[in-house]
Motif scaffolding. Structure first.
Motif, short mmCIF file in Angstrom:
data_model
loop_
_atom_site.label_atom_id
_atom_site.label_comp_id
_atom_site.label_asym_id
_atom_site.label_seq_id
_atom_site.Cartn_x
_atom_site.Cartn_y
_atom_site.Cartn_z
N MET A 1 0.97 -1.17 -0.07
CA MET A 1 -0.01 0.03 0.09
C MET A 1 0.99 1.40 -0.05
O MET A 1 1.69 1.53 1.00
N VAL A 2 0.66 2.17 -1.08
CA VAL A 2 1.44 3.47 -1.12
C VAL A 2 0.42 4.61 -1.20
O VAL A 2 -0.86 4.35 -1.76
N LEU A 3 0.91 5.76 -0.72
CA LEU A 3 0.27 6.86 -1.14
C LEU A 3 1.20 7.45 -2.14
O LEU A 3 2.26 7.99 -1.85
N VAL A 4 0.35 7.96 -3.42
CA VAL A 4 1.40 8.56 -4.47
C VAL A 4 0.66 9.83 -4.57
O VAL A 4 -0.26 10.19 -4.44
N VAL A 5 1.68 10.82 -4.86
CA VAL A 5 1.43 12.54 -5.13
C VAL A 5 1.72 12.72 -6.48
O VAL A 5 3.08 12.58 -6.88
N THR A 6 1.04 13.03 -7.06
CA THR A 6 1.20 13.57 -8.42
C THR A 6 0.88 15.11 -8.49
O THR A 6 0.54 15.74 -7.49
N LYS A 7 1.04 15.87 -9.44
CA LYS A 7 0.76 17.38 -9.59
C LYS A 7 -0.60 17.55 -9.60
O LYS A 7 -0.79 18.82 -9.64
N SER A 8 -1.62 16.55 -9.55
CA SER A 8 -3.10 16.70 -9.62
C SER A 8 -3.67 16.19 -8.49
O SER A 8 -4.85 16.46 -8.34
N GLN A 9 -3.26 14.97 -8.03
CA GLN A 9 -3.92 14.41 -6.99
C GLN A 9 -3.24 13.51 -6.14
O GLN A 9 -2.04 13.23 -6.16
N LEU A 10 -3.89 13.05 -5.07
CA LEU A 10 -3.26 11.98 -4.11
C LEU A 10 -4.05 10.72 -4.25
O LEU A 10 -5.21 10.72 -4.32
N ILE A 11 -3.17 9.66 -4.37
CA ILE A 11 -3.66 8.45 -4.50
C ILE A 11 -3.22 7.29 -3.65
O ILE A 11 -1.97 7.06 -3.19
N LEU A 12 -4.18 6.90 -2.89
CA LEU A 12 -4.04 5.59 -1.85
C LEU A 12 -4.43 4.25 -2.44
O LEU A 12 -5.58 4.31 -2.65
N ARG A 13 -3.51 3.61 -2.99
CA ARG A 13 -3.86 2.21 -3.59
C ARG A 13 -2.79 1.23 -3.26
O ARG A 13 -1.57 1.58 -2.32
N ARG A 14 -2.87 0.20 -3.86
CA ARG A 14 -1.54 -0.86 -3.90
C ARG A 14 -1.12 -0.80 -5.10
O ARG A 14 -1.62 -0.75 -5.97
N LEU A 15 0.38 -0.86 -4.89
CA LEU A 15 1.19 -0.87 -6.13
C LEU A 15 1.69 -2.07 -6.99
O LEU A 15 2.08 -3.02 -5.77
#
Length: 251
Positions: A172-186
């Motif tokens: 499980m990871v929290l990914v930060v892009t320039k437009s959103q925060l995404i909490l998912r499994r990688l």
């Protein structure tokens, strides 16, 4: 390269001092202190000596290497000597992403001054890496009555882009892009990140490795709900009743 900026920022975290409070201790402006911490300017030697003496830290250590939290806890300062209190243990201070600051975080996550002003948590999480808290805002990582629900809290430690290949599939990871925060499994597929939710009705997201601004590997979960304690007897009885009902239907 001087480690002065990183070290004074870490000192503030350990001593739970805001930028303003720390700056006032040494007759500095908050903006000046912020410039030191971000590496945009270097302090005068008199300032370095004053801060080093105040916290009883060798000047060479303050400038030439990044000090650990454990080391800083061992150094004394007039803040503790004044009350004859010696800090023996402190939980790390963890900046937290909430539903209030989430949209701003996407825009300003690279600015240390913004991170310093975020609400921080003190939690029993052991890690030498940089940490970030995130308050769950959706049901994407839930599965029926299991998993993560809104207002639950996850703690992640920062993973450098060059280290992504060392993560386990399905972490499980929290990914930060320039437009959103995404909490998912990688799930990595070459230079593509496949991010899958635990909720069966939520579609997976794919992004390129180059689109990742930050990635935090989840290492701890704090749930708002109190977990139910059961010995499994009720579930076994329910299953037996279902089996009996099936048998009666065949007779």
């Amino acid at each position: 390269m001087s480690f002065f900026g990183k070290n004074i920022r870490k000192i503030r975290s350990v001593k739970t001092l805001s930028q303003q409070a720390f700056a006032e201790l040494f007759d500095l402006k908050r903006g000046t202190l912020g410039a030191y911490e971000e590496g945009r300017s270097e302090p005068k030697i008199e300032t370095i000596i004053t801060i080093a003496n105040y916290f009883s830290i060798p000047i060479d250590d303050l400038l030439t290497r990044e000090l650990t939290v454990n080391e800083l806890l061992k150094f004394k300062s007039s803040l503790t000597e004044q009350f004859e209190v010696v800090a023996t243990e402190r939980f790390p201070s963890i900046p937290c992403i909430t539903d209030t600051n989430a949209s701003d975080y996407v825009q300003f996550c690279e600015k240390e001054s913004f991170i310093d002003d975020m609400v921080s948590l003190a939690l029993p999480v052991e890690s030498e890496a940089e940490l970030r808290g995130y308050v769950i805002q959706s049901l994407e990582m839930s599965n029926q009555d299991q998993g993560l629900f809104p207002k639950d809290l996850v703690i992640g430690e920062r993973v450098k882009p060059t280290k992504l290949d060392k993560l386990r599939r399905g972490e499980m990871v929290l990914v930060v892009t320039k437009s959103q925060l995404i909490l998912r499994r990688l799930y990595l597929q070459g230079d593509v990140l496949v991010l899958r939710a635990d909720h069966k009705n939520v579609q997976e997201i794919t992004i390129n490795r180059t689109d990742v601004c930050e990635l935090w590997r989840i290492i701890a979960v704090f749930q708002k709900r109190v977990p139910e304690v059961t010995n499994g007897i009720e579930e076994k009885l329910l299953k037996l009743e279902e089996e009996f009902a099936k048998l009666r239907g065949r007779i």
